[in-house]
Design a protein around this motif. Structure first.
Motif, PDB file in Angstrom:
ATOM      1  N   LEU A  51       0.805  -1.215   0.000  1.00 37.04           N
ATOM      2  CA  LEU A  51       0.000   0.000   0.000  1.00 37.04           C
ATOM      3  C   LEU A  51       0.841   1.269   0.000  1.00 37.04           C
ATOM      4  CD1 LEU A  51      -2.868   1.231   0.379  1.00 37.04           C
ATOM      5  CD2 LEU A  51      -2.540   0.940   2.845  1.00 37.04           C
ATOM      6  N   ASP A  52       0.579   2.129  -0.976  1.00 33.30           N
ATOM      7  CA  ASP A  52       1.202   3.446  -1.026  1.00 33.30           C
ATOM      8  C   ASP A  52       0.446   4.391  -0.093  1.00 33.30           C
ATOM      9  OD1 ASP A  52       2.815   5.572  -1.851  1.00 33.30           O
ATOM     10  OD2 ASP A  52       1.632   5.979  -3.644  1.00 33.30           O
ATOM     11  N   TRP A  53       1.106   5.448   0.341  1.00 27.61           N
ATOM     12  CA  TRP A  53       0.469   6.422   1.238  1.00 27.61           C
ATOM     13  C   TRP A  53      -0.258   7.488   0.438  1.00 27.61           C
ATOM     14  CZ3 TRP A  53       1.435   6.496   6.726  1.00 27.61           C
ATOM     15  CH2 TRP A  53       0.766   7.521   7.399  1.00 27.61           C
ATOM     16  N   ASN A  54       0.492   8.170  -0.444  1.00 24.16           N
ATOM     17  CA  ASN A  54      -0.045   9.318  -1.193  1.00 24.16           C
ATOM     18  C   ASN A  54      -0.621   8.879  -2.529  1.00 24.16           C
ATOM     19  OD1 ASN A  54       0.674  11.414   0.641  1.00 24.16           O
ATOM     20  ND2 ASN A  54       2.799  11.129   0.022  1.00 24.16           N
ATOM     21  N   MET A  55      -1.953   8.959  -2.638  1.00 23.17           N
ATOM     22  CA  MET A  55      -2.634   8.615  -3.880  1.00 23.17           C
ATOM     23  C   MET A  55      -3.853   9.525  -4.015  1.00 23.17           C
ATOM     24  SD  MET A  55      -2.675   4.456  -3.628  1.00 23.17           S
ATOM     25  CE  MET A  55      -3.291   4.478  -1.927  1.00 23.17           C
ATOM     26  N   VAL A  57      -7.876  10.336  -4.987  1.00 19.74           N
ATOM     27  CA  VAL A  57      -9.188   9.757  -4.697  1.00 19.74           C
ATOM     28  C   VAL A  57      -9.279   9.307  -3.238  1.00 19.74           C
ATOM     29  CG1 VAL A  57     -10.988   8.111  -5.362  1.00 19.74           C
ATOM     30  CG2 VAL A  57      -9.447   9.030  -7.106  1.00 19.74           C
ATOM     31  N   ALA A  58      -8.507   8.307  -2.853  1.00 19.34           N
ATOM     32  CA  ALA A  58      -8.449   7.873  -1.449  1.00 19.34           C
ATOM     33  C   ALA A  58      -7.019   7.435  -1.162  1.00 19.34           C
ATOM     34  CB  ALA A  58      -9.429   6.736  -1.196  1.00 19.34           C
ATOM     35  N   ASN A  59      -6.401   8.047  -0.158  1.00 19.11           N
ATOM     36  CA  ASN A  59      -5.003   7.723   0.143  1.00 19.11           C
ATOM     37  C   ASN A  59      -4.895   6.413   0.926  1.00 19.11           C
ATOM     38  OD1 ASN A  59      -5.422   8.262   2.911  1.00 19.11           O
ATOM     39  ND2 ASN A  59      -4.837  10.391   2.676  1.00 19.11           N
ATOM     40  N   GLY A  60      -3.670   6.033   1.239  1.00 20.58           N
ATOM     41  CA  GLY A  60      -3.430   4.775   1.929  1.00 20.58           C
ATOM     42  C   GLY A  60      -4.047   4.707   3.312  1.00 20.58           C
ATOM     43  N   VAL A  61      -4.016   5.802   4.045  1.00 28.88           N
ATOM     44  CA  VAL A  61      -4.588   5.826   5.390  1.00 28.88           C
ATOM     45  C   VAL A  61      -6.112   5.640   5.311  1.00 28.88           C
ATOM     46  CG1 VAL A  61      -5.030   7.300   7.384  1.00 28.88           C
ATOM     47  CG2 VAL A  61      -2.735   7.171   6.425  1.00 28.88           C
ATOM     48  N   ASP A  62      -6.769   6.352   4.394  1.00 30.10           N
ATOM     49  CA  ASP A  62      -8.212   6.194   4.233  1.00 30.10           C
ATOM     50  C   ASP A  62      -8.569   4.755   3.858  1.00 30.10           C
ATOM     51  OD1 ASP A  62      -8.596   8.870   4.825  1.00 30.10           O
ATOM     52  OD2 ASP A  62      -8.645   9.490   2.718  1.00 30.10           O
ATOM     53  N   PHE A  63      -7.789   4.194   2.945  1.00 33.95           N
ATOM     54  CA  PHE A  63      -8.023   2.805   2.555  1.00 33.95           C
ATOM     55  C   PHE A  63      -7.870   1.867   3.751  1.00 33.95           C
ATOM     56  CE2 PHE A  63      -5.962  -1.244   1.753  1.00 33.95           C
ATOM     57  CZ  PHE A  63      -6.979  -1.905   1.077  1.00 33.95           C
ATOM     58  N   LEU A  64      -6.792   2.036   4.512  1.00 34.78           N
ATOM     59  CA  LEU A  64      -6.528   1.140   5.635  1.00 34.78           C
ATOM     60  C   LEU A  64      -7.649   1.202   6.673  1.00 34.78           C
ATOM     61  CD1 LEU A  64      -4.657  -0.921   6.918  1.00 34.78           C
ATOM     62  CD2 LEU A  64      -3.342   0.979   7.892  1.00 34.78           C
ATOM     63  N   LYS A  65      -8.135   2.406   6.963  1.00 34.11           N
ATOM     64  CA  LYS A  65      -9.254   2.544   7.898  1.00 34.11           C
ATOM     65  C   LYS A  65     -10.491   1.813   7.369  1.00 34.11           C
ATOM     66  CE  LYS A  65      -7.876   7.062   9.753  1.00 34.11           C
ATOM     67  NZ  LYS A  65      -8.201   8.501   9.738  1.00 34.11           N
ATOM     68  N   GLY A  66     -10.792   2.004   6.092  1.00 32.41           N
ATOM     69  CA  GLY A  66     -11.937   1.332   5.487  1.00 32.41           C
ATOM     70  C   GLY A  66     -11.781  -0.176   5.447  1.00 32.41           C
ATOM     71  N   LEU A  67     -10.574  -0.624   5.126  1.00 33.58           N
ATOM     72  CA  LEU A  67     -10.306  -2.063   5.075  1.00 33.58           C
ATOM     73  C   LEU A  67     -10.527  -2.713   6.425  1.00 33.58           C
ATOM     74  CD1 LEU A  67      -9.055  -4.604   3.611  1.00 33.58           C
ATOM     75  CD2 LEU A  67      -6.884  -3.879   4.655  1.00 33.58           C
ATOM     76  N   ARG A  68      -9.899  -2.162   7.461  1.00 33.29           N
ATOM     77  CA  ARG A  68      -9.966  -2.778   8.788  1.00 33.29           C
ATOM     78  C   ARG A  68     -11.377  -2.744   9.366  1.00 33.29           C
ATOM     79  NH1 ARG A  68      -5.851  -5.905   7.898  1.00 33.29           N
ATOM     80  NH2 ARG A  68      -3.807  -5.157   8.551  1.00 33.29           N
ATOM     81  N   ALA A  69     -12.225  -1.817   8.884  1.00 36.75           N
ATOM     82  CA  ALA A  69     -13.609  -1.731   9.360  1.00 36.75           C
ATOM     83  C   ALA A  69     -14.555  -2.627   8.566  1.00 36.75           C
ATOM     84  CB  ALA A  69     -14.089  -0.282   9.277  1.00 36.75           C
ATOM     85  N   SER A  70     -14.082  -3.215   7.468  1.00 39.92           N
ATOM     86  CA  SER A  70     -14.952  -4.016   6.610  1.00 39.92           C
ATOM     87  C   SER A  70     -14.942  -5.492   7.018  1.00 39.92           C
ATOM     88  CB  SER A  70     -14.523  -3.863   5.145  1.00 39.92           C
ATOM     89  OG  SER A  70     -13.246  -4.441   4.944  1.00 39.92           O
ATOM     90  N   PRO A  71     -15.994  -6.238   6.647  1.00 35.89           N
ATOM     91  CA  PRO A  71     -16.034  -7.668   6.959  1.00 35.89           C
ATOM     92  C   PRO A  71     -14.832  -8.395   6.350  1.00 35.89           C
ATOM     93  CG  PRO A  71     -18.165  -6.917   6.156  1.00 35.89           C
ATOM     94  CD  PRO A  71     -17.197  -5.794   5.950  1.00 35.89           C
ATOM     95  N   GLY A  72     -14.098  -9.119   7.160  1.00 39.48           N
ATOM     96  CA  GLY A  72     -12.899  -9.825   6.697  1.00 39.48           C
ATOM     97  C   GLY A  72     -11.679  -8.945   6.560  1.00 39.48           C
TER      98      GLY A  72
END
Length: 126
Positions: A51-55, A57-72
């Motif tokens: 995972l890259d940090w700076n991207m 649309v949605a950066n790495g931190v936003d993705f990680l928060k969403g991932l960890r909150a999702s089922p699985g």
């Protein structure tokens, strides 16, 4: 077979990381930003995410928060691969659920070491 998702807005970085993972028998998908990566994870949760940090649309931190909150979303091993190499960024990434952190540019040896550290590659003695 192990699966990986490479999330980076740089096509070059995605290509290099894909080739490395495929060389270790991973099946790999790619995403250009965090929003696209969350869609990929909804389709099929990977074993590891680079995972890259700076991207856009949605950066790495936003993705990680969403991932960890999702089922699985607790299952994948997440390795940040970024130029953001100060202690504050590393601490933030790890506190949000990243498993490892690699500074760009990285090479095969560094990535292999991190995959071994998170239990996705066996250590081979030379």
């Amino acid at each position: 077979m192990k699966t990986g998702l490479v999330v980076d807005d740089s096509r070059v970085v995605r290509t290099v990381a894909r080739r490395l993972l495929e060389g270790w028998s991973f099946t790999v998908t790619e995403a250009q930003n965090g929003a696209e990566a969350l869609e990929r994870c909804t389709e099929a949760m990977p074993d590891v995410i680079l995972l890259d940090w700076n991207m856009p649309v949605a950066n790495g931190v936003d993705f990680l928060k969403g991932l960890r909150a999702s089922p699985g979303g607790a299952a994948p091993k997440v390795i940040f691969c970024t130029t953001m190499n100060d202690l504050d960024h590393i601490t933030e990434a790890l506190s949000l659920g990243a498993d490892e952190y690699i500074m760009k540019p990285f090479d095969a040896d560094i990535l292999k070491e991190k995959l071994e550290a998170v239990g996705l590659l066996e250590e081979y003695s030379a």
